[in-house]
Scaffold this motif. Structure first.
Motif, PDB file in Angstrom:
ATOM      1  N   HIS A 218       4.041 -20.895  15.461  1.00 33.80           N
ATOM      2  CA  HIS A 218       4.703 -20.024  16.531  1.00 33.80           C
ATOM      3  C   HIS A 218       4.871 -20.780  17.730  1.00 33.80           C
ATOM      4  CE1 HIS A 218       6.198 -16.457  18.316  1.00 33.80           C
ATOM      5  NE2 HIS A 218       6.335 -16.013  17.148  1.00 33.80           N
ATOM      6  N   LEU A 219       6.030 -20.774  18.616  1.00 40.85           N
ATOM      7  CA  LEU A 219       6.303 -21.406  19.641  1.00 40.85           C
ATOM      8  C   LEU A 219       5.537 -20.605  20.861  1.00 40.85           C
ATOM      9  CD1 LEU A 219       9.416 -23.439  19.467  1.00 40.85           C
ATOM     10  CD2 LEU A 219       6.978 -24.238  19.125  1.00 40.85           C
ATOM     11  N   HIS A 220       5.709 -19.149  20.672  1.00 43.42           N
ATOM     12  CA  HIS A 220       5.442 -18.515  21.701  1.00 43.42           C
ATOM     13  C   HIS A 220       4.250 -17.672  21.566  1.00 43.42           C
ATOM     14  CE1 HIS A 220       9.327 -19.461  23.361  1.00 43.42           C
ATOM     15  NE2 HIS A 220       9.964 -19.135  22.161  1.00 43.42           N
ATOM     16  N   ALA A 221       3.367 -18.212  20.798  1.00 40.25           N
ATOM     17  CA  ALA A 221       1.999 -17.487  20.358  1.00 40.25           C
ATOM     18  C   ALA A 221       1.078 -17.848  21.316  1.00 40.25           C
ATOM     19  CB  ALA A 221       1.630 -17.656  19.072  1.00 40.25           C
ATOM     20  N   THR A 222       0.250 -17.087  21.937  1.00 42.87           N
ATOM     21  CA  THR A 222      -0.750 -17.278  22.746  1.00 42.87           C
ATOM     22  C   THR A 222      -1.901 -18.221  22.032  1.00 42.87           C
ATOM     23  OG1 THR A 222      -1.887 -15.335  22.585  1.00 42.87           O
ATOM     24  CG2 THR A 222      -0.545 -15.444  24.432  1.00 42.87           C
ATOM     25  N   VAL A 223      -2.517 -19.180  22.606  1.00 46.87           N
ATOM     26  CA  VAL A 223      -3.379 -20.149  22.044  1.00 46.87           C
ATOM     27  C   VAL A 223      -4.873 -19.650  22.283  1.00 46.87           C
ATOM     28  CG1 VAL A 223      -4.442 -22.484  21.899  1.00 46.87           C
ATOM     29  CG2 VAL A 223      -1.955 -22.176  22.021  1.00 46.87           C
ATOM     30  N   GLU A 224      -5.444 -18.973  21.346  1.00 43.71           N
ATOM     31  CA  GLU A 224      -6.899 -18.405  21.582  1.00 43.71           C
ATOM     32  C   GLU A 224      -7.861 -19.881  21.648  1.00 43.71           C
ATOM     33  OE1 GLU A 224      -7.846 -15.285  19.092  1.00 43.71           O
ATOM     34  OE2 GLU A 224      -5.740 -14.563  19.070  1.00 43.71           O
ATOM     35  N   SER A 225      -8.809 -19.721  22.491  1.00 40.54           N
ATOM     36  CA  SER A 225      -9.947 -20.467  22.208  1.00 40.54           C
ATOM     37  C   SER A 225     -10.696 -20.403  21.076  1.00 40.54           C
ATOM     38  CB  SER A 225     -11.120 -20.112  23.400  1.00 40.54           C
ATOM     39  OG  SER A 225     -11.932 -21.213  23.364  1.00 40.54           O
ATOM     40  N   ARG A 226     -10.941 -21.743  20.227  1.00 38.50           N
ATOM     41  CA  ARG A 226     -11.864 -21.660  19.151  1.00 38.50           C
ATOM     42  C   ARG A 226     -13.181 -22.064  19.268  1.00 38.50           C
ATOM     43  NH1 ARG A 226      -7.725 -24.407  14.714  1.00 38.50           N
ATOM     44  NH2 ARG A 226      -6.022 -22.915  15.163  1.00 38.50           N
ATOM     45  N   GLU A 227     -13.720 -22.168  20.646  1.00 41.08           N
ATOM     46  CA  GLU A 227     -15.025 -22.617  21.005  1.00 41.08           C
ATOM     47  C   GLU A 227     -15.937 -21.605  20.923  1.00 41.08           C
ATOM     48  OE1 GLU A 227     -15.114 -23.973  25.018  1.00 41.08           O
ATOM     49  OE2 GLU A 227     -13.314 -25.530  24.782  1.00 41.08           O
ATOM     50  N   GLN A 228     -17.042 -21.948  20.295  1.00 38.14           N
ATOM     51  CA  GLN A 228     -18.271 -21.141  20.028  1.00 38.14           C
ATOM     52  C   GLN A 228     -19.400 -22.062  20.249  1.00 38.14           C
ATOM     53  OE1 GLN A 228     -17.898 -19.679  15.939  1.00 38.14           O
ATOM     54  NE2 GLN A 228     -16.457 -18.151  16.441  1.00 38.14           N
ATOM     55  N   ARG A 229     -20.384 -21.275  20.670  1.00 38.63           N
ATOM     56  CA  ARG A 229     -21.694 -21.985  20.964  1.00 38.63           C
ATOM     57  C   ARG A 229     -22.738 -21.284  19.706  1.00 38.63           C
ATOM     58  NH1 ARG A 229     -25.204 -23.107  25.612  1.00 38.63           N
ATOM     59  NH2 ARG A 229     -23.205 -23.286  26.703  1.00 38.63           N
ATOM     60  N   LYS A 230     -23.268 -22.121  18.970  1.00 43.87           N
ATOM     61  CA  LYS A 230     -24.065 -21.813  17.758  1.00 43.87           C
ATOM     62  C   LYS A 230     -25.216 -22.901  17.976  1.00 43.87           C
ATOM     63  CE  LYS A 230     -20.084 -21.224  14.640  1.00 43.87           C
ATOM     64  NZ  LYS A 230     -19.604 -21.468  13.367  1.00 43.87           N
ATOM     65  N   THR A 231     -26.411 -22.446  17.193  1.00 42.93           N
ATOM     66  CA  THR A 231     -27.562 -22.880  16.949  1.00 42.93           C
ATOM     67  C   THR A 231     -27.387 -23.500  15.454  1.00 42.93           C
ATOM     68  OG1 THR A 231     -28.691 -21.266  18.328  1.00 42.93           O
ATOM     69  CG2 THR A 231     -29.756 -22.884  17.249  1.00 42.93           C
ATOM     70  N   VAL A 232     -27.780 -24.855  15.590  1.00 47.41           N
ATOM     71  CA  VAL A 232     -27.911 -25.594  14.362  1.00 47.41           C
ATOM     72  C   VAL A 232     -29.196 -26.314  14.063  1.00 47.41           C
ATOM     73  CG1 VAL A 232     -25.072 -26.170  14.298  1.00 47.41           C
ATOM     74  CG2 VAL A 232     -26.670 -27.735  15.437  1.00 47.41           C
ATOM     75  N   THR A 233     -29.372 -26.676  12.859  1.00 46.22           N
ATOM     76  CA  THR A 233     -30.262 -27.447  12.410  1.00 46.22           C
ATOM     77  C   THR A 233     -29.910 -28.582  11.740  1.00 46.22           C
ATOM     78  OG1 THR A 233     -31.758 -25.359  11.991  1.00 46.22           O
ATOM     79  CG2 THR A 233     -32.539 -27.529  10.896  1.00 46.22           C
ATOM     80  N   VAL A 234     -30.506 -29.852  12.142  1.00 46.16           N
ATOM     81  CA  VAL A 234     -30.000 -31.017  11.702  1.00 46.16           C
ATOM     82  C   VAL A 234     -31.240 -31.666  11.046  1.00 46.16           C
ATOM     83  CG1 VAL A 234     -29.142 -33.367  12.339  1.00 46.16           C
ATOM     84  CG2 VAL A 234     -28.437 -31.403  13.403  1.00 46.16           C
ATOM     85  N   VAL A 235     -31.066 -32.187   9.666  1.00 48.52           N
ATOM     86  CA  VAL A 235     -31.904 -32.926   8.997  1.00 48.52           C
ATOM     87  C   VAL A 235     -31.639 -34.161   8.740  1.00 48.52           C
ATOM     88  CG1 VAL A 235     -33.206 -32.922   6.718  1.00 48.52           C
ATOM     89  CG2 VAL A 235     -32.518 -30.656   7.711  1.00 48.52           C
ATOM     90  N   PHE A 236     -32.524 -35.195   9.067  1.00 49.80           N
ATOM     91  CA  PHE A 236     -32.020 -36.584   8.843  1.00 49.80           C
ATOM     92  C   PHE A 236     -33.057 -37.403   7.840  1.00 49.80           C
ATOM     93  CE2 PHE A 236     -32.917 -41.281   9.954  1.00 49.80           C
ATOM     94  CZ  PHE A 236     -31.735 -41.542   9.916  1.00 49.80           C
TER      95      PHE A 236
END
Length: 66
Positions: free
Chosen positions: A24-42
């Motif tokens: 849609h060309l006239h739709a407002t673009v909402e921010s998709r940014e979120q702050r999340k806590t993640v766990t990374v396993v290597f």
């Protein structure tokens, strides 16, 4: 001309939806940014670098799937 916020393509002035992606060309673009806590396993497999250099990618994947 209306520029699509989703893909950046210029569209006809009367277009309501993007001719390229359908957004849609006239739709407002909402921010998709979120702050999340993640766990990374290597995990490092002893000798995997040498095996990866010696074999092709599909063979290494098959070996690691076992």
């Amino acid at each position: 001309m209306a520029v699509c916020a989703a893909c950046g393509i210029e569209n006809r002035a009367a277009a309501r939806f993007c001719d390229a992606c359908g957004a849609h060309l006239h739709a407002t673009v909402e921010s998709r940014e979120q702050r999340k806590t993640v766990t990374v396993v290597f995990c490092d497999i002893v000798g995997s670098t040498a095996i990866g250099e010696r074999l092709d990618a599909e063979s290494v994947r098959n070996l690691l799937e076992r």
